[in-house]
Design a protein around this motif. Structure first.
Motif, PDB file in Angstrom:
ATOM      1  N   LYS A  35       4.619 -63.496 -31.478  1.00  0.00           N
ATOM      2  CA  LYS A  35       4.559 -62.036 -31.352  1.00  0.00           C
ATOM      3  C   LYS A  35       3.667 -61.417 -32.425  1.00  0.00           C
ATOM      4  O   LYS A  35       3.024 -60.392 -32.194  1.00  0.00           O
ATOM      5  N   SER A  36       3.646 -62.037 -33.583  1.00  0.00           N
ATOM      6  CA  SER A  36       2.836 -61.508 -34.680  1.00  0.00           C
ATOM      7  C   SER A  36       1.354 -61.807 -34.479  1.00  0.00           C
ATOM      8  O   SER A  36       0.514 -61.309 -35.220  1.00  0.00           O
ATOM      9  N   GLN A  37       1.054 -62.656 -33.485  1.00  0.00           N
ATOM     10  CA  GLN A  37      -0.320 -63.059 -33.173  1.00  0.00           C
ATOM     11  C   GLN A  37      -0.939 -63.895 -34.291  1.00  0.00           C
ATOM     12  O   GLN A  37      -2.150 -63.836 -34.541  1.00  0.00           O
ATOM     13  N   MET A  38      -0.095 -64.690 -34.943  1.00  0.00           N
ATOM     14  CA  MET A  38      -0.610 -65.676 -35.878  1.00  0.00           C
ATOM     15  C   MET A  38      -1.366 -66.729 -35.079  1.00  0.00           C
ATOM     16  O   MET A  38      -1.133 -66.927 -33.894  1.00  0.00           O
ATOM     17  N   PHE A  39      -2.308 -67.427 -35.740  1.00  0.00           N
ATOM     18  CA  PHE A  39      -3.037 -68.492 -35.072  1.00  0.00           C
ATOM     19  C   PHE A  39      -2.062 -69.520 -34.515  1.00  0.00           C
ATOM     20  O   PHE A  39      -1.065 -69.860 -35.143  1.00  0.00           O
TER      21      PHE A  39
END
Length: 201
Positions: A35-39
């Motif tokens: 959800k945080s759009q980390m790699f």
């Protein structure tokens, strides 16, 4: 919150000999990272925990420590940038290391993310597991799981910037040895933290 190194290691060894994450927490932590759009898959990352006090605001006569003033947030940011730069150089990365922001304030998460797009976060309902009887949340089961999942993300970070709060002081002991408190973050402290994970030796 200062624990001698030998005592920290004893505590860390004892903790992990007795403790194991539940499948639900592991799954939810991975979901929060997505959800945080980390790699994906997650690369080594830095975590920062800001004890803003939003959850405590719902508790009458709470004296919980809060770090939600502009000066505090700037200190968190600058400390994290020091670690980010040093760790990125150590790992030989082309760009900077991503940062996961954990906090009991979604507004604080947004502010740090707006300041730097590499500061990522997932919005969750403010909740303190040690004040269950006094908290007002929509779904206590879901809130409980989200908080423990953020706790796991702090523990799993390559490096950690922590608050004067048990929620991140404990991960500073049981997780990576690369941990710096946001208000004791001079160059020497950063170098020592990075050295603990093999950087700058």
């Amino acid at each position: 919150f200062d624990t001698p190194k030998d005592e920290s290691q004893v505590f860390r060894d004892f903790f992990w000999s007795m403790f194991k994450w539940s499948d639900a927490v592991v799954e939810e932590a991975n979901l929060l990272l997505r959800k945080s759009q980390m790699f994906q898959p997650p690369q080594p990352y830095i975590a920062v925990h800001v004890r803003a006090g939003d959850a405590a605001a719902f508790i009458k006569n709470s004296r919980d420590q809060r770090h939600n003033q502009p000066r505090d947030l700037e200190n968190f940011y600058q400390c994290t940038k020091k670690l980010q730069h040093g760790l990125g150089q150590c790992l030989g990365l082309v760009g900077d290391v991503e940062v996961f922001v954990a906090s009991d304030s979604n507004e604080v998460k947004k502010q740090l993310s707006h300041k730097d797009p590499l500061f990522k976060y997932a919005s969750i309902e403010p909740y303190h597991v040690d004040k269950v009887q006094e908290m007002r949340v929509r779904n206590q089961t879901s809130a409980h799981l989200d908080v423990w999942s953020e706790f796991k993300i702090l523990v799993d970070a390559k490096c950690l910037v922590y608050s004067r709060s048990g929620f991140s002081e404990i991960p500073a002991i049981i997780g990576s040895k690369c941990a710096v408190r946001y208000d004791v973050c001079d160059d020497f402290a950063v170098r020592q933290a990075l050295k603990s994970v093999g950087c700058g030796e």
